[in-house]
Design a protein around this motif. Structure first.
Motif, PDB file in Angstrom:
ATOM      1  N   ALA A 165       0.836  -1.204   0.000  1.00  0.00           N
ATOM      2  CA  ALA A 165       0.000   0.000   0.000  1.00  0.00           C
ATOM      3  C   ALA A 165       0.870   1.254   0.000  1.00  0.00           C
ATOM      4  CB  ALA A 165      -0.930  -0.004   1.215  1.00  0.00           C
ATOM      5  N   VAL A 166       1.924   1.252   0.793  1.00  0.00           N
ATOM      6  CA  VAL A 166       2.835   2.392   0.835  1.00  0.00           C
ATOM      7  C   VAL A 166       3.541   2.555  -0.505  1.00  0.00           C
ATOM      8  CG1 VAL A 166       4.950   3.278   1.907  1.00  0.00           C
ATOM      9  CG2 VAL A 166       3.157   2.304   3.333  1.00  0.00           C
ATOM     10  N   LEU A 167       4.009   1.451  -1.070  1.00  0.00           N
ATOM     11  CA  LEU A 167       4.694   1.499  -2.358  1.00  0.00           C
ATOM     12  C   LEU A 167       3.754   1.966  -3.466  1.00  0.00           C
ATOM     13  CD1 LEU A 167       7.251   0.996  -3.976  1.00  0.00           C
ATOM     14  CD2 LEU A 167       6.576  -1.403  -4.175  1.00  0.00           C
ATOM     15  N   ASP A 185       3.894   9.172 -10.311  1.00  0.00           N
ATOM     16  CA  ASP A 185       3.258   9.231 -11.625  1.00  0.00           C
ATOM     17  C   ASP A 185       2.483  10.531 -11.825  1.00  0.00           C
ATOM     18  OD1 ASP A 185       4.355   6.763 -12.165  1.00  0.00           O
ATOM     19  OD2 ASP A 185       2.491   5.653 -11.796  1.00  0.00           O
ATOM     20  N   ARG A 186       1.807  10.995 -10.778  1.00  0.00           N
ATOM     21  CA  ARG A 186       1.094  12.281 -10.875  1.00  0.00           C
ATOM     22  C   ARG A 186       2.069  13.425 -11.103  1.00  0.00           C
ATOM     23  NH1 ARG A 186      -1.790  10.416  -6.435  1.00  0.00           N
ATOM     24  NH2 ARG A 186      -0.553  11.723  -5.071  1.00  0.00           N
ATOM     25  N   ASP A 187       3.156  13.431 -10.340  1.00  0.00           N
ATOM     26  CA  ASP A 187       4.160  14.482 -10.496  1.00  0.00           C
ATOM     27  C   ASP A 187       4.807  14.422 -11.878  1.00  0.00           C
ATOM     28  OD1 ASP A 187       3.613  15.285  -7.946  1.00  0.00           O
ATOM     29  OD2 ASP A 187       5.465  14.507  -7.059  1.00  0.00           O
ATOM     30  N   ARG A 188       5.031  13.221 -12.354  1.00  0.00           N
ATOM     31  CA  ARG A 188       5.645  13.059 -13.671  1.00  0.00           C
ATOM     32  C   ARG A 188       4.708  13.562 -14.766  1.00  0.00           C
ATOM     33  NH1 ARG A 188       8.013   7.358 -16.056  1.00  0.00           N
ATOM     34  NH2 ARG A 188       9.287   8.272 -17.693  1.00  0.00           N
ATOM     35  N   ALA A 190       3.275   5.704  -3.178  1.00  0.00           N
ATOM     36  CA  ALA A 190       4.460   6.432  -3.638  1.00  0.00           C
ATOM     37  C   ALA A 190       4.546   6.422  -5.163  1.00  0.00           C
ATOM     38  CB  ALA A 190       5.723   5.820  -3.034  1.00  0.00           C
ATOM     39  N   ARG A 191       4.238   5.291  -5.772  1.00  0.00           N
ATOM     40  CA  ARG A 191       4.251   5.217  -7.240  1.00  0.00           C
ATOM     41  C   ARG A 191       3.189   6.124  -7.845  1.00  0.00           C
ATOM     42  NH1 ARG A 191       5.004  -1.282  -7.713  1.00  0.00           N
ATOM     43  NH2 ARG A 191       7.282  -1.288  -7.717  1.00  0.00           N
ATOM     44  N   ALA A 192       2.013   6.138  -7.253  1.00  0.00           N
ATOM     45  CA  ALA A 192       0.938   7.003  -7.755  1.00  0.00           C
ATOM     46  C   ALA A 192       1.337   8.470  -7.652  1.00  0.00           C
ATOM     47  CB  ALA A 192      -0.357   6.745  -6.977  1.00  0.00           C
ATOM     48  N   ARG A 193       1.954   8.851  -6.533  1.00  0.00           N
ATOM     49  CA  ARG A 193       2.409  10.231  -6.343  1.00  0.00           C
ATOM     50  C   ARG A 193       3.480  10.589  -7.375  1.00  0.00           C
ATOM     51  NH1 ARG A 193       2.814   9.867  -1.264  1.00  0.00           N
ATOM     52  NH2 ARG A 193       4.952   9.121  -1.217  1.00  0.00           N
TER      53      ARG A 193
END
Length: 61
Positions: free
Chosen positions: A17-19, A27-30, A22-25
């Protein structure tokens, strides 16, 4: 005094869930163009390496 132990499955679920968050965050920033250029270059390099790498081992079900 002993606290209830966290099971292996619970620990893995919490780590995933943490990973995933972090990946979603990332990807949004990217997608918004907020990552520094050097980070974008590193991500592209990793994506190329993963695209050409053999599939990871998976145990039979």
């Amino acid at each position: 005094m002993s606290a209830p132990a966290v099971t292996r499955a619970e620990a893995i679920a919490a780590a995933r869930a943490v990973l995933d968050a972090a990946r979603a965050r990332r990807d949004r920033d990217r997608a918004a163009g907020l990552l520094p250029a050097e980070v974008e270059v590193k991500l592209r390099r990793l994506e190329r390496q993963q695209a050409t790498a053999p599939a990871p081992y998976q145990a039979a079900a």
